[in-house]
Design a protein around this motif. Structure first.
Motif, PDB file in Angstrom:
ATOM      1  N   ALA A   6       0.826  -1.202   0.000  1.00  0.00           N
ATOM      2  CA  ALA A   6       0.000   0.000   0.000  1.00  0.00           C
ATOM      3  C   ALA A   6       0.862   1.255   0.000  1.00  0.00           C
ATOM      4  O   ALA A   6       0.578   2.224  -0.715  1.00  0.00           O
ATOM      5  CB  ALA A   6      -0.939  -0.008   1.202  1.00  0.00           C
ATOM      6  N   GLU A   7       1.918   1.238   0.784  1.00  0.00           N
ATOM      7  CA  GLU A   7       2.814   2.395   0.846  1.00  0.00           C
ATOM      8  C   GLU A   7       3.511   2.615  -0.496  1.00  0.00           C
ATOM      9  O   GLU A   7       3.577   3.742  -0.991  1.00  0.00           O
ATOM     10  CB  GLU A   7       3.843   2.193   1.954  1.00  0.00           C
ATOM     11  N   VAL A   8       4.016   1.545  -1.085  1.00  0.00           N
ATOM     12  CA  VAL A   8       4.672   1.667  -2.390  1.00  0.00           C
ATOM     13  C   VAL A   8       3.668   2.120  -3.448  1.00  0.00           C
ATOM     14  O   VAL A   8       3.988   2.945  -4.309  1.00  0.00           O
ATOM     15  CB  VAL A   8       5.358   0.344  -2.801  1.00  0.00           C
ATOM     16  N   ALA A  12       4.234   5.327  -5.670  1.00  0.00           N
ATOM     17  CA  ALA A  12       4.331   5.114  -7.120  1.00  0.00           C
ATOM     18  C   ALA A  12       3.266   5.910  -7.878  1.00  0.00           C
ATOM     19  O   ALA A  12       3.547   6.473  -8.945  1.00  0.00           O
ATOM     20  CB  ALA A  12       4.221   3.625  -7.440  1.00  0.00           C
ATOM     21  N   ALA A  13       2.052   5.969  -7.345  1.00  0.00           N
ATOM     22  CA  ALA A  13       0.985   6.720  -8.007  1.00  0.00           C
ATOM     23  C   ALA A  13       1.335   8.205  -8.069  1.00  0.00           C
ATOM     24  O   ALA A  13       1.202   8.843  -9.130  1.00  0.00           O
ATOM     25  CB  ALA A  13      -0.344   6.514  -7.275  1.00  0.00           C
ATOM     26  N   ASN A  14       1.801   8.773  -6.968  1.00  0.00           N
ATOM     27  CA  ASN A  14       2.179  10.183  -6.973  1.00  0.00           C
ATOM     28  C   ASN A  14       3.394  10.443  -7.843  1.00  0.00           C
ATOM     29  O   ASN A  14       3.489  11.476  -8.506  1.00  0.00           O
ATOM     30  CB  ASN A  14       2.396  10.681  -5.542  1.00  0.00           C
ATOM     31  N   ALA A  15       4.325   9.506  -7.879  1.00  0.00           N
ATOM     32  CA  ALA A  15       5.492   9.656  -8.739  1.00  0.00           C
ATOM     33  C   ALA A  15       5.089   9.623 -10.214  1.00  0.00           C
ATOM     34  O   ALA A  15       5.631  10.362 -11.035  1.00  0.00           O
ATOM     35  CB  ALA A  15       6.517   8.558  -8.448  1.00  0.00           C
ATOM     36  N   MET A  16       4.105   8.776 -10.558  1.00  0.00           N
ATOM     37  CA  MET A  16       3.614   8.731 -11.936  1.00  0.00           C
ATOM     38  C   MET A  16       2.969  10.058 -12.327  1.00  0.00           C
ATOM     39  O   MET A  16       3.196  10.582 -13.422  1.00  0.00           O
ATOM     40  CB  MET A  16       2.617   7.585 -12.112  1.00  0.00           C
ATOM     41  N   ARG A  65       1.073  15.897  -1.602  1.00  0.00           N
ATOM     42  CA  ARG A  65       2.140  14.987  -1.187  1.00  0.00           C
ATOM     43  C   ARG A  65       3.033  14.562  -2.343  1.00  0.00           C
ATOM     44  O   ARG A  65       3.980  13.812  -2.132  1.00  0.00           O
ATOM     45  CB  ARG A  65       1.516  13.733  -0.564  1.00  0.00           C
ATOM     46  N   VAL A  66       2.743  14.995  -3.558  1.00  0.00           N
ATOM     47  CA  VAL A  66       3.483  14.507  -4.725  1.00  0.00           C
ATOM     48  C   VAL A  66       4.992  14.685  -4.581  1.00  0.00           C
ATOM     49  O   VAL A  66       5.742  13.713  -4.701  1.00  0.00           O
ATOM     50  CB  VAL A  66       2.950  15.129  -6.034  1.00  0.00           C
ATOM     51  N   PRO A  67       5.506  15.891  -4.312  1.00  0.00           N
ATOM     52  CA  PRO A  67       6.966  16.022  -4.251  1.00  0.00           C
ATOM     53  C   PRO A  67       7.602  15.219  -3.112  1.00  0.00           C
ATOM     54  O   PRO A  67       8.666  14.627  -3.287  1.00  0.00           O
ATOM     55  CB  PRO A  67       7.215  17.517  -4.073  1.00  0.00           C
ATOM     56  N   LYS A  71      10.372  12.148  -3.557  1.00  0.00           N
ATOM     57  CA  LYS A  71      11.620  12.118  -2.781  1.00  0.00           C
ATOM     58  C   LYS A  71      11.709  10.846  -1.922  1.00  0.00           C
ATOM     59  O   LYS A  71      12.765  10.228  -1.829  1.00  0.00           O
ATOM     60  CB  LYS A  71      11.724  13.352  -1.883  1.00  0.00           C
ATOM     61  N   ALA A  72      10.592  10.478  -1.312  1.00  0.00           N
ATOM     62  CA  ALA A  72      10.583   9.290  -0.453  1.00  0.00           C
ATOM     63  C   ALA A  72      10.864   8.024  -1.253  1.00  0.00           C
ATOM     64  O   ALA A  72      11.603   7.144  -0.791  1.00  0.00           O
ATOM     65  CB  ALA A  72       9.244   9.174   0.265  1.00  0.00           C
ATOM     66  N   LEU A  73      10.311   7.930  -2.452  1.00  0.00           N
ATOM     67  CA  LEU A  73      10.540   6.744  -3.267  1.00  0.00           C
ATOM     68  C   LEU A  73      11.994   6.686  -3.738  1.00  0.00           C
ATOM     69  O   LEU A  73      12.621   5.625  -3.713  1.00  0.00           O
ATOM     70  CB  LEU A  73       9.580   6.727  -4.459  1.00  0.00           C
TER      71      LEU A  73
END
Length: 105
Positions: A6-8, A12-16, A65-67, A71-73
């Motif tokens: 769920a965390e990934v 991943a969704a925000n990174a996309m 939360r996107v940026p 960064k977290a990923l």
């Protein structure tokens, strides 16, 4: 879904989404230089059912939360020996976009 997945998924969704916006920022800059209409290009790209219209607007990819998730990923990948080259580039484009938007004001 387990907690780790769920965390990934969230990251991943925000990174996309950030990647799509960053791509359109670069397309917009290219359009300016070659005299193309980024709005028409965006509509053309978005008419492809595989892509769709969502998040194809140039602008800031820094909302919510996107940026932080990008960064977290990147950081989480580094922690386990996976380099997210693409997301590092996305982050660089987003930082450059802030400067471009500031310069236009």
């Amino acid at each position: 879904m387990d907690i780790a997945s769920a965390e990934v998924t969230k990251y991943a969704a925000n990174a996309m989404l950030a990647t799509r916006i960053s791509f359109m920022n670069q397309v917009a800059e290219f359009c300016e230089r070659v005299g193309a209409d980024v709005g028409l290009v965006r509509q053309g790209i978005g008419s492809d059912r595989r892509i769709g219209q969502a998040f194809l607007f140039p602008g800031r990819a820094t909302a919510g939360r996107v940026p932080q998730d990008v960064k977290a990923l990147i950081r989480s990948g580094t922690d386990v020996g996976v380099r997210f080259d693409l997301l590092e580039s996305v982050e660089a484009v987003n930082e450059r976009q802030k400067l471009l938007l500031f310069a236009r004001c």
